[in-house]
Design an enzyme around this catalytic site. Structure first.
Site, PDB file in Angstrom:
ATOM      1  N   GLY A  81       0.834  -1.218  -0.229  1.00  0.00           N
ATOM      2  CA  GLY A  81       0.081   0.182   0.128  1.00  0.00           C
ATOM      3  C   GLY A  81       1.058   1.312  -0.138  1.00  0.00           C
ATOM      4  CD  GLU A 138       1.987   0.527   7.835  1.00  0.00           C
ATOM      5  OE1 GLU A 138       1.138   0.627   6.913  1.00  0.00           O
ATOM      6  OE2 GLU A 138       2.111  -0.452   8.476  1.00  0.00           O
ATOM      7  CG  ASP A 139      -1.250   1.539   3.260  1.00  0.00           C
ATOM      8  OD1 ASP A 139      -0.630   1.311   4.462  1.00  0.00           O
ATOM      9  OD2 ASP A 139      -1.657   0.688   2.611  1.00  0.00           O
ATOM     10  CG  ASP A 161      -8.190  -0.313  10.272  1.00  0.00           C
ATOM     11  OD1 ASP A 161      -9.110   0.155  10.922  1.00  0.00           O
ATOM     12  OD2 ASP A 161      -8.692  -1.505   9.554  1.00  0.00           O
ATOM     13  CB  THR A 162      -6.757  -2.931  14.252  1.00  0.00           C
ATOM     14  OG1 THR A 162      -5.485  -3.401  13.467  1.00  0.00           O
ATOM     15  CG2 THR A 162      -7.947  -3.151  13.707  1.00  0.00           C
ATOM     16  CB  THR A 164       0.001  -3.815  10.222  1.00  0.00           C
ATOM     17  OG1 THR A 164      -1.295  -4.348   9.932  1.00  0.00           O
ATOM     18  CG2 THR A 164       1.151  -4.003   9.136  1.00  0.00           C
ATOM     19  CG  PHE A 212     -12.442  -0.698   3.023  1.00  0.00           C
ATOM     20  CD1 PHE A 212     -11.519  -1.285   3.598  1.00  0.00           C
ATOM     21  CD2 PHE A 212     -12.192  -0.629   1.588  1.00  0.00           C
ATOM     22  CE1 PHE A 212     -10.632  -2.039   3.136  1.00  0.00           C
ATOM     23  CE2 PHE A 212     -11.368  -1.260   1.153  1.00  0.00           C
ATOM     24  CZ  PHE A 212     -10.716  -2.123   1.628  1.00  0.00           C
ATOM     25  NE  ARG A 252      -2.233  -3.015  -4.005  1.00  0.00           N
ATOM     26  CZ  ARG A 252      -2.239  -3.132  -2.761  1.00  0.00           C
ATOM     27  NH1 ARG A 252      -2.160  -2.428  -2.034  1.00  0.00           N
ATOM     28  NH2 ARG A 252      -2.590  -4.603  -2.536  1.00  0.00           N
TER      29      ARG A 252
HETATM   30  P1  IMP Z   1      -4.245  -2.719  10.575  1.00  0.00           P
HETATM   31  O1  IMP Z   1      -3.027  -3.517  11.058  1.00  0.00           O
HETATM   32  O2  IMP Z   1      -5.642  -2.909  10.908  1.00  0.00           O
HETATM   33  O3  IMP Z   1      -3.621  -1.349  11.057  1.00  0.00           O
HETATM   34  O4  IMP Z   1      -3.968  -2.563   9.214  1.00  0.00           O
HETATM   35  C1  IMP Z   1      -3.015  -1.897   8.647  1.00  0.00           C
HETATM   36  C2  IMP Z   1      -3.035  -2.570   6.857  1.00  0.00           C
HETATM   37  O5  IMP Z   1      -4.600  -2.997   6.417  1.00  0.00           O
HETATM   38  C3  IMP Z   1      -2.828  -1.214   5.958  1.00  0.00           C
HETATM   39  O6  IMP Z   1      -1.321  -1.365   5.762  1.00  0.00           O
HETATM   40  C4  IMP Z   1      -3.398  -1.737   4.870  1.00  0.00           C
HETATM   41  O7  IMP Z   1      -2.811  -2.531   3.838  1.00  0.00           O
HETATM   42  C5  IMP Z   1      -4.854  -2.538   5.088  1.00  0.00           C
HETATM   43  N1  IMP Z   1      -6.014  -1.524   5.609  1.00  0.00           N
HETATM   44  C6  IMP Z   1      -6.487  -0.970   6.469  1.00  0.00           C
HETATM   45  N2  IMP Z   1      -7.525  -0.178   6.339  1.00  0.00           N
HETATM   46  C7  IMP Z   1      -7.814   0.031   5.096  1.00  0.00           C
HETATM   47  C8  IMP Z   1      -8.596   0.526   4.133  1.00  0.00           C
HETATM   48  O8  IMP Z   1      -9.521   1.307   4.616  1.00  0.00           O
HETATM   49  N3  IMP Z   1      -8.762   0.249   2.837  1.00  0.00           N
HETATM   50  C9  IMP Z   1      -7.630  -0.470   2.200  1.00  0.00           C
HETATM   51  N4  IMP Z   1      -6.556  -1.149   3.129  1.00  0.00           N
HETATM   52  C10 IMP Z   1      -6.710  -1.104   4.303  1.00  0.00           C
END
Ligand code: IMP
Length: 179
Positions: free
Chosen positions: A47, A102-103, A106-107, A110, A156, A169
């Site tokens: 991303g 990081e792109d 979210d939670t 990662t 999303f 993308r």
């Molecule tokens: P996390 O571990 O939940 O913070 O998610 C991180 C990864 O999930 C990001 O690096 C993205 O690749 C993917 N991600 C999280 N939210 C979105 C979204 O709204 N659209 C697309 N990819 C997402």
């Protein structure tokens, strides 16, 4: 303007001009803060590819760039708890100032994983630069998250490197899911 990706419809949320402007501000801030060092930017693929490229054009410092590849989403809307490592870091970051790119956060699962992994390699410092951050979804306290492009609602999004089931993308702007 709306776009259809697979079965879902998305509407424009952040035009590229705003991304460009905010990225320039982030680049300037980072350039000032790392003035007397040669940081290494570590992008988290896939991303981050567009954001990393545009951010680095705004960094006015001698710097290096490297990438890692992780997958935490399995092609859908929901975050899975499992993180798969597809490509490891190929550079030694011991004693280096690291800026993790990081792109989207979210939670934070990662990011937590990445920061812990990189910290174990004894860098001089780690800070995180994320284009997008969803504060409502965040489940961790990650003080390293110092540079954020845009705080967004817990929706999303796709475009500018971000995908829905691998498509979207290449969109220049960022789009959000239409409910
Ligand atoms: P996390 O571990 O939940 O913070 O998610 C991180 C990864 O999930 C990001 O690096 C993205 O690749 C993917 N991600 C999280 N939210 C979105 C979204 O709204 N659209 C697309 N990819 C997402």
């Amino acid at each position: 303007m709306k776009v259809k990706i697979h079965d879902l419809e998305f509407e424009k949320m952040i035009p590229f001009e705003h991304i460009e402007q905010r990225t320039a501000e982030l680049g300037q801030t980072i350039s000032k803060e790392y003035q007397n060092s040669t940081p290494i930017f570590v992008g988290v693929l896939n991303g981050c590819f567009m954001f990393t490229a545009d951010l680095l054009k705004q960094v006015n410092l001698p710097c290096e760039v490297a990438f890692m590849k992780l997958s935490s989403y399995r092609g859908g809307l929901e975050s899975t708890r499992s993180i798969r490592e597809d490509l490891d870091l190929s550079v030694d970051i011991q004693g280096r100032h690291v800026v993790l790119v990081e792109d989207i956060v979210d939670t934070g699962n990662t990011l937590r994983y990445m920061v812990d992994k990189l910290n174990a390699l004894n860098p001089a410092s780690i800070k995180v630069c994320a284009l997008l951050y969803k504060p409502e979804a965040m489940e961790h306290d990650i003080p390293e998250l110092q540079y954020v492009g845009f705080e967004i609602e817990n929706k999303f999004v796709v475009g500018y490197g971000l995908d829905y089931k691998e498509l979207g993308r290449n969109l220049k702007d960022i789009y959000q899911l239409v409910k």
